[in-house]
Design a protein around this motif. Sequence first.
Motif, PDB file in Angstrom:
ATOM      1  N   LEU A   7      37.317  53.359  21.473  1.00  0.00           N
ATOM      2  CA  LEU A   7      36.448  54.044  22.427  1.00  0.00           C
ATOM      3  C   LEU A   7      37.112  55.268  23.063  1.00  0.00           C
ATOM      4  O   LEU A   7      36.407  56.106  23.635  1.00  0.00           O
ATOM      5  N   ARG A   8      38.409  55.387  22.979  1.00  0.00           N
ATOM      6  CA  ARG A   8      39.090  56.561  23.544  1.00  0.00           C
ATOM      7  C   ARG A   8      39.718  57.401  22.429  1.00  0.00           C
ATOM      8  O   ARG A   8      40.823  57.883  22.540  1.00  0.00           O
ATOM      9  N   TRP A   9      38.970  57.582  21.362  1.00  0.00           N
ATOM     10  CA  TRP A   9      39.457  58.228  20.137  1.00  0.00           C
ATOM     11  C   TRP A   9      40.137  59.562  20.439  1.00  0.00           C
ATOM     12  O   TRP A   9      39.586  60.422  21.119  1.00  0.00           O
ATOM     13  N   ASP A  10      41.372  59.732  19.915  1.00  0.00           N
ATOM     14  CA  ASP A  10      42.069  61.016  20.000  1.00  0.00           C
ATOM     15  C   ASP A  10      42.896  61.201  18.734  1.00  0.00           C
ATOM     16  O   ASP A  10      42.699  60.489  17.742  1.00  0.00           O
ATOM     17  N   GLY A  11      43.818  62.108  18.736  1.00  0.00           N
ATOM     18  CA  GLY A  11      44.586  62.435  17.539  1.00  0.00           C
ATOM     19  C   GLY A  11      45.477  61.324  17.035  1.00  0.00           C
ATOM     20  O   GLY A  11      45.921  61.366  15.878  1.00  0.00           O
ATOM     21  N   PHE A  12      45.756  60.315  17.860  1.00  0.00           N
ATOM     22  CA  PHE A  12      46.625  59.218  17.458  1.00  0.00           C
ATOM     23  C   PHE A  12      45.854  57.965  17.049  1.00  0.00           C
ATOM     24  O   PHE A  12      46.429  57.019  16.513  1.00  0.00           O
ATOM     25  N   THR A  13      44.563  57.957  17.310  1.00  0.00           N
ATOM     26  CA  THR A  13      43.783  56.728  17.189  1.00  0.00           C
ATOM     27  C   THR A  13      43.761  56.167  15.774  1.00  0.00           C
ATOM     28  O   THR A  13      43.889  54.960  15.573  1.00  0.00           O
ATOM     29  N   SER A  14      43.561  57.021  14.772  1.00  0.00           N
ATOM     30  CA  SER A  14      43.470  56.516  13.397  1.00  0.00           C
ATOM     31  C   SER A  14      44.696  55.710  13.009  1.00  0.00           C
ATOM     32  O   SER A  14      44.588  54.612  12.454  1.00  0.00           O
ATOM     33  N   GLU A  15      45.871  56.238  13.293  1.00  0.00           N
ATOM     34  CA  GLU A  15      47.095  55.536  12.909  1.00  0.00           C
ATOM     35  C   GLU A  15      47.263  54.241  13.692  1.00  0.00           C
ATOM     36  O   GLU A  15      47.658  53.211  13.135  1.00  0.00           O
ATOM     37  N   ILE A  16      46.938  54.279  14.983  1.00  0.00           N
ATOM     38  CA  ILE A  16      47.044  53.076  15.806  1.00  0.00           C
ATOM     39  C   ILE A  16      46.071  52.002  15.306  1.00  0.00           C
ATOM     40  O   ILE A  16      46.438  50.831  15.145  1.00  0.00           O
ATOM     41  N   LEU A  17      44.832  52.401  15.026  1.00  0.00           N
ATOM     42  CA  LEU A  17      43.835  51.451  14.552  1.00  0.00           C
ATOM     43  C   LEU A  17      44.209  50.864  13.206  1.00  0.00           C
ATOM     44  O   LEU A  17      43.989  49.678  12.945  1.00  0.00           O
ATOM     45  N   ARG A  18      44.768  51.690  12.328  1.00  0.00           N
ATOM     46  CA  ARG A  18      45.160  51.192  11.010  1.00  0.00           C
ATOM     47  C   ARG A  18      46.196  50.077  11.143  1.00  0.00           C
ATOM     48  O   ARG A  18      46.113  49.047  10.465  1.00  0.00           O
ATOM     49  N   HIS A  19      47.157  50.262  12.025  1.00  0.00           N
ATOM     50  CA  HIS A  19      48.187  49.233  12.199  1.00  0.00           C
ATOM     51  C   HIS A  19      47.617  47.993  12.890  1.00  0.00           C
ATOM     52  O   HIS A  19      47.974  46.860  12.523  1.00  0.00           O
TER      53      HIS A  19
END
Length: 289
Positions: A140-152
């Motif tokens: 819900l707070r998507w930013d430039g780091f979110t994809s990598e964090i979500l993948r892990h």
Amino acid sequence: MPKITNPRAFQIYEVQGKTIQNSTYPHETNRPHRHKYYEICVFITGAGKHEIDFESHPIHSNSVHFLSPGQIHLISRENDYHGYLMVFSREFYGVEAGQEDILFALPFFNNPTLVPILNLRRDDFEELLHLIVSIRKEYLRWDGFTSEILRHFLQIFLIKCKQYYLRYFADKNKTLDPHFAFVQQFNALVEQRFRQVHQVQDYASMMAMSPSVLNKYVKNITGFTAGEVILDRLMLQAKRYLIYTDLSNKEIAYQLNYQDPSYFSRIFKRKTGKTPSDFRKSENEKYQL
């Protein structure tokens, strides 16, 4: 590891009640459907039923259901339903070109011989729910780091699910058997090659073992011969084609590498009790497709 920044490569929804009140949800939910991505259904409160590839399963509280690309499913929810739906692409998970597909190593994905459902004890489910809540918060707070964090987060979630799945089904599915991994490898090969490869000896050759040894391992773990596993996968795909394509019986036979359409029709009737045409008609009438 690929850099995925497209939010649609991963989505998560909290759902309460009978319907999904979200216009961005990627498919209709009032009829059986299929999709090209992976889906995880997390049920906090169980209410309703879930049809997966023509089999109906009750929805229990504290459970997780897993859907692979191409599977046909329909969730029928009741008013007190509460849970989460999480969808992601193969690319988002981090499977790179030329890499052995790590998603095939998870027993609940791409594996028609095992039930893709995990009914958990409350304390074990709470551990997974904590991860889901963290995933939702980050999403819900998507930013430039979110994809990598979500993948892990997603990888940790699925590894935990695998840990529980192997533990819960240790007796029923013989997950602690030393040959379980060989059978998983066989299932993965079947899932990837079944349209072109129908013979047990060809799969045995790919796995550098004799057909008799492969058949022994598969029979011991699944209760079916290797040939039956291959044929069941072919018939499942035939059912999917019959429901979600306009292909003729002859065209479906050729799609599945049967050069004699009449032979394919006889095999289908022997396995299902219906001709391909009768099966298509009955399913269309059932769901008014």
